[in-house]
Write a protein that holds these residues in place. Structure first.
Motif, short mmCIF file in Angstrom:
data_model
loop_
_atom_site.label_atom_id
_atom_site.label_comp_id
_atom_site.label_asym_id
_atom_site.label_seq_id
_atom_site.Cartn_x
_atom_site.Cartn_y
_atom_site.Cartn_z
N ARG A 81 57.03 -12.75 17.86
CA ARG A 81 57.51 -11.44 18.32
C ARG A 81 57.22 -10.40 17.25
N PRO A 82 56.71 -9.23 17.65
CA PRO A 82 56.40 -8.18 16.67
C PRO A 82 57.63 -7.76 15.89
N GLU A 83 57.43 -7.51 14.61
CA GLU A 83 58.48 -6.99 13.73
C GLU A 83 57.89 -5.82 12.98
N GLY A 84 58.25 -4.64 13.39
CA GLY A 84 57.71 -3.45 12.74
C GLY A 84 56.40 -3.03 13.37
N PRO A 85 55.89 -1.90 12.90
CA PRO A 85 54.67 -1.37 13.49
C PRO A 85 53.42 -2.14 13.05
N ALA A 86 52.43 -2.15 13.93
CA ALA A 86 51.13 -2.73 13.59
C ALA A 86 50.38 -1.76 12.69
N ARG A 87 49.49 -2.28 11.88
CA ARG A 87 48.69 -1.45 10.97
C ARG A 87 47.23 -1.50 11.40
N TRP A 88 46.63 -0.34 11.59
CA TRP A 88 45.23 -0.19 12.01
C TRP A 88 44.38 -0.08 10.77
N LEU A 89 43.42 -0.97 10.59
CA LEU A 89 42.54 -0.96 9.42
C LEU A 89 41.10 -0.88 9.90
N GLY A 90 40.42 0.15 9.51
CA GLY A 90 39.02 0.13 9.86
C GLY A 90 38.44 1.47 10.23
N PRO A 91 37.13 1.46 10.36
CA PRO A 91 36.32 0.25 10.36
C PRO A 91 36.23 -0.34 8.95
N VAL A 92 36.32 -1.66 8.88
CA VAL A 92 36.18 -2.39 7.64
C VAL A 92 34.70 -2.70 7.49
N GLU A 93 34.09 -2.17 6.44
CA GLU A 93 32.65 -2.32 6.26
C GLU A 93 32.33 -2.90 4.89
N GLY A 94 31.42 -3.83 4.84
CA GLY A 94 30.93 -4.35 3.57
C GLY A 94 31.86 -5.36 2.93
N ALA A 95 31.28 -6.15 2.03
CA ALA A 95 32.00 -7.25 1.39
C ALA A 95 33.20 -6.78 0.57
N THR A 96 33.10 -5.65 -0.10
CA THR A 96 34.20 -5.16 -0.93
C THR A 96 35.42 -4.85 -0.09
N GLU A 97 35.22 -4.16 1.03
CA GLU A 97 36.35 -3.82 1.90
C GLU A 97 36.92 -5.06 2.56
N VAL A 98 36.06 -5.99 2.98
CA VAL A 98 36.55 -7.23 3.60
C VAL A 98 37.41 -8.00 2.61
N ARG A 99 36.94 -8.13 1.36
CA ARG A 99 37.74 -8.82 0.33
C ARG A 99 39.08 -8.13 0.11
N ALA A 100 39.08 -6.79 0.09
CA ALA A 100 40.33 -6.05 -0.10
C ALA A 100 41.31 -6.33 1.03
N VAL A 101 40.83 -6.33 2.26
CA VAL A 101 41.69 -6.62 3.41
C VAL A 101 42.21 -8.05 3.34
N CYS A 102 41.34 -8.99 3.02
CA CYS A 102 41.76 -10.40 2.93
C CYS A 102 42.83 -10.59 1.85
N ARG A 103 42.65 -9.97 0.69
CA ARG A 103 43.66 -10.07 -0.38
C ARG A 103 44.98 -9.44 0.07
N TRP A 104 44.88 -8.29 0.75
CA TRP A 104 46.09 -7.61 1.23
C TRP A 104 46.84 -8.51 2.21
N ILE A 105 46.11 -9.15 3.12
CA ILE A 105 46.73 -10.06 4.09
C ILE A 105 47.36 -11.25 3.35
#
Length: 128
Positions: A81-105
């Protein structure tokens, strides 16, 4: 011990979440982003990954950038069940941004800022 035997242990969040990835506009780099997100979500005991077609009308699509994917992260309970608002990320482009999102998750702190060009504090409205 041979150098190849050393494996980096990544501490991952135990906070439940669902990651939604739009694959409608993803190119070859987009599939690499999806592979990285899959690995990240698999490493989190309460993570779930959903792939989908376009999340917006085609005219408003933010993932149309070459190699970019749109990602929405929804914090939730272990019952999904959702808890709190969803976060919209993107567009996620390139390896640097993908790594940043993965670390954040992996950290699981949904209010922490990301050091990338888009504002992760933009929330998707939810009445769930």
């Amino acid at each position: 011990m041979a150098r190849n035997d050393i494996r980096r242990k990544v501490a991952t969040t135990r906070n439940p979440f669902t990651v939604v990835v739009c694959t409608a506009c993803a190119s070859g780099d987009g599939s690499a982003a999806l592979d990285a997100l899959k690995a990240t979500v698999r490493s989190c005991p309460h993570g779930m990954l959903v792939t989908t077609g376009c999340l917006l009308e085609r005219q408003a699509c933010t993932g149309a950038a070459p190699g970019g994917v749109t990602v929405v992260v929804q914090p939730c309970g272990t019952d999904r069940r959702p808890e709190g608002p969803a976060r919209w990320l993107g567009p996620v482009e390139g390896a640097t941004e993908v790594r940043a999102v993965c670390r954040w998750i992996e950290r699981g702190d949904w209010n922490a800022p990301l050091s990338v060009r888009w504002d992760t504090r933009s929330h998707v409205g939810s009445h769930n």
